[in-house]
Design a protein around this motif. Structure first.
Motif, PDB file in Angstrom:
ATOM      1  N   ARG A 192     -12.984   6.600  -6.856  1.00  0.00           N
ATOM      2  CA  ARG A 192     -11.832   6.301  -7.716  1.00  0.00           C
ATOM      3  C   ARG A 192     -10.771   7.398  -7.600  1.00  0.00           C
ATOM      4  NH1 ARG A 192     -10.878   8.448 -12.278  1.00  0.00           N
ATOM      5  NH2 ARG A 192     -13.037   8.955 -12.869  1.00  0.00           N
ATOM      6  N   LEU A 242      -8.652   0.770 -13.690  1.00  0.00           N
ATOM      7  CA  LEU A 242      -9.617  -0.206 -13.184  1.00  0.00           C
ATOM      8  C   LEU A 242     -10.372  -0.935 -14.289  1.00  0.00           C
ATOM      9  CD1 LEU A 242     -11.062   2.077 -10.367  1.00  0.00           C
ATOM     10  CD2 LEU A 242      -9.663   0.042 -10.007  1.00  0.00           C
ATOM     11  N   ARG A 294     -10.458  -4.773 -14.566  1.00  0.00           N
ATOM     12  CA  ARG A 294     -11.267  -5.488 -13.576  1.00  0.00           C
ATOM     13  C   ARG A 294     -12.749  -5.170 -13.722  1.00  0.00           C
ATOM     14  NH1 ARG A 294      -9.003  -5.072  -7.571  1.00  0.00           N
ATOM     15  NH2 ARG A 294     -10.857  -6.397  -7.317  1.00  0.00           N
ATOM     16  N   SER A 337     -16.623  -5.445  -4.904  1.00  0.00           N
ATOM     17  CA  SER A 337     -15.287  -5.613  -5.483  1.00  0.00           C
ATOM     18  C   SER A 337     -14.659  -4.252  -5.803  1.00  0.00           C
ATOM     19  CB  SER A 337     -15.371  -6.459  -6.754  1.00  0.00           C
ATOM     20  OG  SER A 337     -15.823  -7.768  -6.468  1.00  0.00           O
ATOM     21  N   PHE A 338     -15.489  -3.337  -6.298  1.00  0.00           N
ATOM     22  CA  PHE A 338     -14.998  -1.989  -6.605  1.00  0.00           C
ATOM     23  C   PHE A 338     -14.554  -1.286  -5.329  1.00  0.00           C
ATOM     24  CE2 PHE A 338     -15.935   2.571  -6.875  1.00  0.00           C
ATOM     25  CZ  PHE A 338     -15.152   2.936  -7.959  1.00  0.00           C
ATOM     26  N   ASN A 379     -13.467  -2.595  -2.603  1.00  0.00           N
ATOM     27  CA  ASN A 379     -12.203  -3.187  -2.160  1.00  0.00           C
ATOM     28  C   ASN A 379     -11.030  -2.669  -2.996  1.00  0.00           C
ATOM     29  OD1 ASN A 379     -13.570  -4.707  -0.263  1.00  0.00           O
ATOM     30  ND2 ASN A 379     -13.711  -6.520  -1.562  1.00  0.00           N
ATOM     31  N   ALA A 380     -11.279  -2.499  -4.290  1.00  0.00           N
ATOM     32  CA  ALA A 380     -10.204  -2.067  -5.196  1.00  0.00           C
ATOM     33  C   ALA A 380      -9.770  -0.640  -4.925  1.00  0.00           C
ATOM     34  CB  ALA A 380     -10.654  -2.205  -6.649  1.00  0.00           C
ATOM     35  N   HIS A 418     -10.304   0.901  -1.943  1.00  0.00           N
ATOM     36  CA  HIS A 418     -10.070   1.037  -0.504  1.00  0.00           C
ATOM     37  C   HIS A 418     -11.027   2.039   0.146  1.00  0.00           C
ATOM     38  CE1 HIS A 418      -6.510  -1.099  -1.732  1.00  0.00           C
ATOM     39  NE2 HIS A 418      -6.048  -0.052  -2.376  1.00  0.00           N
ATOM     40  N   ASN A 477       0.704  -4.383  -1.585  1.00  0.00           N
ATOM     41  CA  ASN A 477       0.166  -3.736  -2.775  1.00  0.00           C
ATOM     42  C   ASN A 477      -0.298  -2.302  -2.487  1.00  0.00           C
ATOM     43  OD1 ASN A 477       0.470  -5.975  -4.545  1.00  0.00           O
ATOM     44  ND2 ASN A 477      -1.322  -6.931  -3.589  1.00  0.00           N
TER      45      ASN A 477
END
Length: 379
Positions: free
Chosen positions: A15, A25, A28, A49-50, A52-53, A55, A182
């Protein structure tokens, strides 16, 4: 429910690596606080999913401790005279994608027996910056009068990019990672980088920067190619204490290439005030006001104290300007060619249509799955 065996510190590292706070975050991942505290683990689907969020490759999250991530190329950036420590995932992904494109084009050039480019690595920091700037101008066909005739910075930038590409340089300009709007690049982190190679020299320019600043970055990175030096830079006209010798030299070459000292000296008058002079020269040379101020210092039109005051005032004025509208949108076809280099796109499309490159690989290197690029000529 199967939980992923992931260390909480890896989640915190990922993060923070992305420059995000937990609150960014939480909408989500409502239980992210519990994940990071080690009170509960995410499921594998939630972990994907995390990843991907933020990167990050999901495999990193299963390591016993955070990896030491370094830039894959030399880092010549400085902040307050010191090196920049942690690269963002955006910068890393941009460098990796450009390295892949360069590697592909190098093989393409070898297969098509394209000649090596003798200017790459032809200079050294012992060479006079004005001499090297004159050589670059002659090689590319850069002409101050032709640039002055351009209607605006955008036209001048396109002209200089076209000249560099005609000489064999792959010039890529983008303000986002691949085609992901984005993931906007931060000019405060880096302005550009050069990947030196005699068959596939590549320059990347952060398109999120102002057009006038991009001109200086292009000139600066071309100087890196003449040195044969691969590096990421935060090129700028400001005198920076403790800056690397290569960066000081490349800045000097870039300034002379864009605003030759002899030319600006002939433009100076004693009865013109600084704001009027700066505005006039900025329009003529299609560079930022900061570059003009630096050249006025070099020409001794400004004293050191006058320069320092004018520089601080101009920096403050620029910071107060409203954010310009994004320029990476608009026409898909032109935007794609700008982001990946017209020279590179032409070679990739030709190779793909001839069956030498898989469409899958071509789409990945283009950063888009839009087939329009294969339906129009890239000349």
């Amino acid at each position: 429910m199967n939980r992923a065996p992931v260390q909480p510190e890896l989640l915190i590292w990922a993060r923070e690596r992305a420059g995000m706070a937990s609150a960014d975050l939480a909408h989500r991942f409502p239980r992210i606080g519990e994940w990071e505290a080690g009170e509960v683990a995410p499921t594998l689907k939630q972990l994907q999913s995390f990843a991907n969020a933020v990167h990050v490759p999901i495999g990193y999250l299963f390591l016993p401790k955070p990896p030491e991530e370094a830039l894959p190329i030399p880092d010549f950036r400085t902040m307050d005279g010191a090196g920049v420590q942690r690269p963002s995932p955006d910068l890393l992904d941009v460098i990796y994608s450009c390295q892949e494109r360069q590697g592909w084009y190098r093989e393409y050039a070898r297969a098509h027996r394209l000649p090596d480019l003798g200017f790459v690595g032809s200079a050294s920091t012992d060479d006079a910056p004005d001499t090297v700037a004159a050589t670059i101008a002659a090689t590319l066909g850069v002409d101050v009068a032709a640039r002055a005739a351009c209607r605006n910075w955008e036209e001048a930038r396109r002209q200089m990019i076209a000249q560099a590409e005609e000489a064999g340089v792959l010039v890529m300009v983008s303000g986002v990672v691949l085609s992901n709007n984005n993931r906007k690049l931060d000019p405060g982190e880096f302005r550009g980088f050069a990947l030196a190679d005699t068959r596939a020299p590549l320059v990347f320019i952060n398109g999120a920067d102002s057009k006038s600043a991009q001109m200086f970055t292009l000139a600066h990175e071309l100087a890196h190619l003449w040195l044969g030096a691969t590096a990421v830079s935060d090129a700028g006209a400001a005198p920076v204490p403790n800056a690397r010798r290569e960066e000081v030299w490349c800045n000097a070459v870039a300034a002379e290439l864009l605003v030759p000292l002899a030319a600006i000296e002939s433009d100076l008058t004693t009865d013109e005030d600084l704001p009027g002079l700066t505005a006039r020269l900025t329009r003529k040379y299609k560079v930022s006001t900061l570059v003009i101020l630096r050249r006025l210092l070099d020409a001794e039109w400004l004293s050191r104290d006058e320069f320092a005051r004018a520089w601080a005032a101009e920096r403050a004025r620029l910071r107060q300007l409203a954010e310009r509208s994004a320029s990476d949108g608009g026409n898909f076809y032109y935007t794609t060619l700008t982001r990946v280099s017209r020279r590179f796109a032409r070679a990739l499309v030709e190779s793909t249509l001839e069956g030498q490159t898989l469409y899958r690989d071509a789409y990945r290197m283009l950063g888009s799955h839009n087939a329009a690029i294969f339906e129009r000529p890239t000349q």
